[in-house]
Design an enzyme around this catalytic site. Structure first.
Site, PDB file in Angstrom:
ATOM      1  N   GLU A 117       0.810  -1.213   0.000  1.00 39.84           N
ATOM      2  CA  GLU A 117       0.000   0.000   0.000  1.00 39.84           C
ATOM      3  C   GLU A 117       0.846   1.267   0.000  1.00 39.84           C
ATOM      4  OE1 GLU A 117      -4.080  -1.734   1.841  1.00 39.84           O
ATOM      5  OE2 GLU A 117      -2.674  -0.987   3.319  1.00 39.84           O
TER       6      GLU A 117
ATOM      7  N   CYS B  38       3.370   8.570   1.261  1.00 43.46           N
ATOM      8  CA  CYS B  38       3.882   7.628   2.252  1.00 43.46           C
ATOM      9  C   CYS B  38       4.062   6.287   1.539  1.00 43.46           C
ATOM     10  CB  CYS B  38       2.848   7.552   3.378  1.00 43.46           C
ATOM     11  SG  CYS B  38       3.255   6.373   4.640  1.00 43.46           S
TER      12      CYS B  38
ATOM     13  N   CYS C  58       6.441  -6.859   6.987  1.00 44.96           N
ATOM     14  CA  CYS C  58       7.530  -6.339   7.822  1.00 44.96           C
ATOM     15  C   CYS C  58       7.900  -7.415   8.828  1.00 44.96           C
ATOM     16  CB  CYS C  58       7.084  -5.080   8.559  1.00 44.96           C
ATOM     17  SG  CYS C  58       8.439  -4.251   9.436  1.00 44.96           S
TER      18      CYS C  58
ATOM     19  N   CYS D 129       6.614  -5.171  15.642  1.00 43.04           N
ATOM     20  CA  CYS D 129       6.189  -4.201  16.666  1.00 43.04           C
ATOM     21  C   CYS D 129       4.755  -4.539  17.065  1.00 43.04           C
ATOM     22  CB  CYS D 129       6.290  -2.773  16.134  1.00 43.04           C
ATOM     23  SG  CYS D 129       7.980  -2.339  15.668  1.00 43.04           S
TER      24      CYS D 129
ATOM     25  N   CYS E 124       1.504  -2.532  15.618  1.00 44.52           N
ATOM     26  CA  CYS E 124       1.456  -2.176  14.192  1.00 44.52           C
ATOM     27  C   CYS E 124       0.732  -3.249  13.381  1.00 44.52           C
ATOM     28  CB  CYS E 124       2.876  -1.990  13.665  1.00 44.52           C
ATOM     29  SG  CYS E 124       2.922  -1.567  11.918  1.00 44.52           S
TER      30      CYS E 124
ATOM     31  N   GLU F 158      10.326  -2.138   6.919  1.00 40.90           N
ATOM     32  CA  GLU F 158      11.423  -1.455   7.604  1.00 40.90           C
ATOM     33  C   GLU F 158      12.452  -1.069   6.530  1.00 40.90           C
ATOM     34  OE1 GLU F 158      12.516  -0.094  10.525  1.00 40.90           O
ATOM     35  OE2 GLU F 158      14.245   0.270   9.252  1.00 40.90           O
TER      36      GLU F 158
ATOM     37  N   CYS G 166      -1.311   5.826  10.032  1.00 43.41           N
ATOM     38  CA  CYS G 166      -0.069   5.174  10.473  1.00 43.41           C
ATOM     39  C   CYS G 166      -0.367   3.822  11.095  1.00 43.41           C
ATOM     40  CB  CYS G 166       0.624   5.961  11.571  1.00 43.41           C
ATOM     41  SG  CYS G 166       1.055   7.612  11.135  1.00 43.41           S
TER      42      CYS G 166
HETATM   43  N1  SAH Z   1       9.267   0.530   9.867  1.00 49.51           N
HETATM   44  C1  SAH Z   1       9.401   1.960   9.912  1.00 49.51           C
HETATM   45  C2  SAH Z   1       8.349   2.715   9.115  1.00 49.51           C
HETATM   46  C3  SAH Z   1       6.925   2.259   9.138  1.00 49.51           C
HETATM   47  S1  SAH Z   1       5.696   2.817  10.236  1.00 49.51           S
HETATM   48  C4  SAH Z   1       9.387   2.428  11.328  1.00 49.51           C
HETATM   49  O1  SAH Z   1       9.177   1.631  12.219  1.00 49.51           O
HETATM   50  O2  SAH Z   1       9.640   3.610  11.566  1.00 49.51           O
HETATM   51  C5  SAH Z   1       5.561   4.526  10.358  1.00 49.51           C
HETATM   52  C6  SAH Z   1       5.226   4.959  11.789  1.00 49.51           C
HETATM   53  O3  SAH Z   1       3.899   4.543  12.202  1.00 49.51           O
HETATM   54  C7  SAH Z   1       6.184   4.353  12.793  1.00 49.51           C
HETATM   55  O4  SAH Z   1       6.591   5.320  13.712  1.00 49.51           O
HETATM   56  C8  SAH Z   1       5.316   3.309  13.447  1.00 49.51           C
HETATM   57  O5  SAH Z   1       5.827   2.938  14.701  1.00 49.51           O
HETATM   58  C9  SAH Z   1       3.982   4.008  13.512  1.00 49.51           C
HETATM   59  N2  SAH Z   1       2.866   3.095  13.779  1.00 49.51           N
HETATM   60  C10 SAH Z   1       2.831   1.767  13.601  1.00 49.51           C
HETATM   61  N3  SAH Z   1       1.638   1.260  13.972  1.00 49.51           N
HETATM   62  C11 SAH Z   1       0.898   2.296  14.402  1.00 49.51           C
HETATM   63  C12 SAH Z   1      -0.437   2.423  14.864  1.00 49.51           C
HETATM   64  N4  SAH Z   1      -1.240   1.367  14.957  1.00 49.51           N
HETATM   65  N5  SAH Z   1      -0.882   3.648  15.201  1.00 49.51           N
HETATM   66  C13 SAH Z   1      -0.072   4.717  15.057  1.00 49.51           C
HETATM   67  N6  SAH Z   1       1.190   4.670  14.599  1.00 49.51           N
HETATM   68  C14 SAH Z   1       1.674   3.466  14.274  1.00 49.51           C
END
Ligand code: SAH
Length: 371
Positions: free
Chosen positions: A95, A108, A115, A119, A122, A169, A342
């Site tokens: 996406e 974005c 990934c 985390c 996420c 990532e 996000c």
């Molecule tokens: N892998 C990279 C980029 C992808 S996510 C990273 O970790 O930075 C982009 C941002 O969205 C990151 O800061 C991530 O931690 C955040 N994010 C992930 N899941 C989320 C959620 N459910 N709500 C809000 N932000 C989230």
């Protein structure tokens, strides 16, 4: 014609020059003409390149192609945010999200199919990991969005910023992400300044040092917790690269790149990382450093055990950071009615990870390289 046709999309300028010289016996300025056609004029077909000699166009069509991913679906949010699903193969999709704001448009983009960072808050992590995107698949997201938006946006300001905050990532796909960023910043590519290309990482420390030597872009780091005990739970890669190491890499990056500051992302999770003492702990980590905090309201997705902190808690958290002299802003949630906010990007991923990173890093044997 022997061999496969070379995809010119995503070839860095030097490689494109070498290709036209060695394969086609043409002068380097032909590469520059090609870049203008591909990125500025959004040509996907050599026959449209009217200032190239007919013979040269025929030669190109034999030896090369401009292959962009295919759009499977497009969704448009009530706030104007757009999300595209791009086809990777029969079953998988990634996406890309476009966020319009007055005078600016942020794209974005994704760097991987899924990934592997695992985390816990996420949505992408729930899908698991399949593979890295190629340079063409990364640049192709910008190419497609640019084409779609040129038709849709009347003020002509389509993509002014690119952020690697989609699926994946980016530093785990360093090899392909760096050449893509070079095209975003090349004046014959998308001609963006280094402040308008942001790489967001969960904290792959060795690659941050490498990036400091090789490529100059804005750095965002997903911190989400002010101490290792909590960050180990939320961002498992922290068990391999703890906060002190991560922050040392960030300050090195800013020194080396003459950068302004690192943006630390901090997702607001109700009752988990949002207490006043967390804000004070965070302020101690960042005091006197080139850091900005970006507080992100947690965006929920099916099956998550987390909830977003109440608005008043987020404001209080921000105020504490501000009182300690830190710049902290709150990110406005965009596009959540189409699951484009996000951490909501799920795409379609066939998981190929046998064990979750979190579980792996808890075990006695550490993997040599975590992808
Ligand atoms: N892998 C990279 C980029 C992808 S996510 C990273 O970790 O930075 C982009 C941002 O969205 C990151 O800061 C991530 O931690 C955040 N994010 C992930 N899941 C989320 C959620 N459910 N709500 C809000 N932000 C989230």
């Amino acid at each position: 014609m022997i061999g496969e046709r070379v995809n010119l999309l995503g070839l860095p300028r030097k490689e494109l020059e070498a290709f036209v010289a060695e394969r086609l016996g043409a002068k380097p300025f032909r590469a520059r003409q090609l870049m203008k056609w591909i990125y500025r004029r959004r040509a996907a077909d050599f026959s449209a390149m009217s200032d190239l000699a007919q013979d040269f166009r025929t030669q190109l069509a034999d030896a090369a192609k401009i292959a962009v991913p295919e759009i499977v679906t497009e969704q448009i949010s009530s706030d104007g945010t757009r999300k595209w699903m791009l086809r990777m193969d029969e079953v998988q999709g990634i996406e890309t999200v476009y966020i319009p704001e007055p005078g600016r448009g942020t794209l974005c983009i994704s760097s991987q199919v899924g990934c592997a960072m695992d985390c816990s808050f996420c949505a992408t992590a729930q899908q698991g990991f399949n593979r890295n995107l190629s340079v063409a698949e990364i640049v192709g997201q910008v190419w497609l969005a640019h084409r779609e938006l040129t038709e849709a946006r009347a003020d002509g300001r389509t993509i002014t910023n690119i952020v690697f905050m989609g699926m994946g990532e980016p530093l785990a796909n360093y090899r392909n992400v760096v050449p893509a960023m070079r095209i975003f910043m090349d004046d014959l590519g998308y001609d963006l300044s280094r402040r308008r290309v942001t790489l967001s990482t969960s904290g792959l420390v060795p690659q941050i040092y490498k990036l400091a030597e090789e490529c100059n872009v804005a750095l965002a780091v997903s911190l989400h917790a002010p101490n290792d005990a909590l960050r180990n739970e939320l961002v498992p890669i922290n068990r391999k690269h703890p906060i002190a190491e991560l922050l040392a890499a960030c300050w090195h990056y800013i020194d080396k790149q003459n950068g302004r500051s690192v943006t630390f992302e901090y997702v607001m999770l109700d009752g988990i990382n949002d207490r006043p003492e967390h804000a004070r702990e965070l302020a101690r980590l960042m005091r006197g450093r080139p850091a900005k905090l970006n507080l992100i309201p947690f965006n929920a997705f099916a099956g998550t055990r987390y909830r977003c902190s109440p608005a008043a808690t987020i404001v209080r958290f921000r105020d504490i950071l501000n009182e300690h002299g830190l710049i902290a802003t709150m990110r406005r949630t965009r596009g959540d009615d189409i699951d484009a906010a996000c951490g909501q990007l799920a795409g379609r991923v066939k998981d190929r990870t046998l064990v979750r990173l979190g579980a792996k890093l808890t075990g006695s044997r550490m993997p040599a390289e975590v992808q």
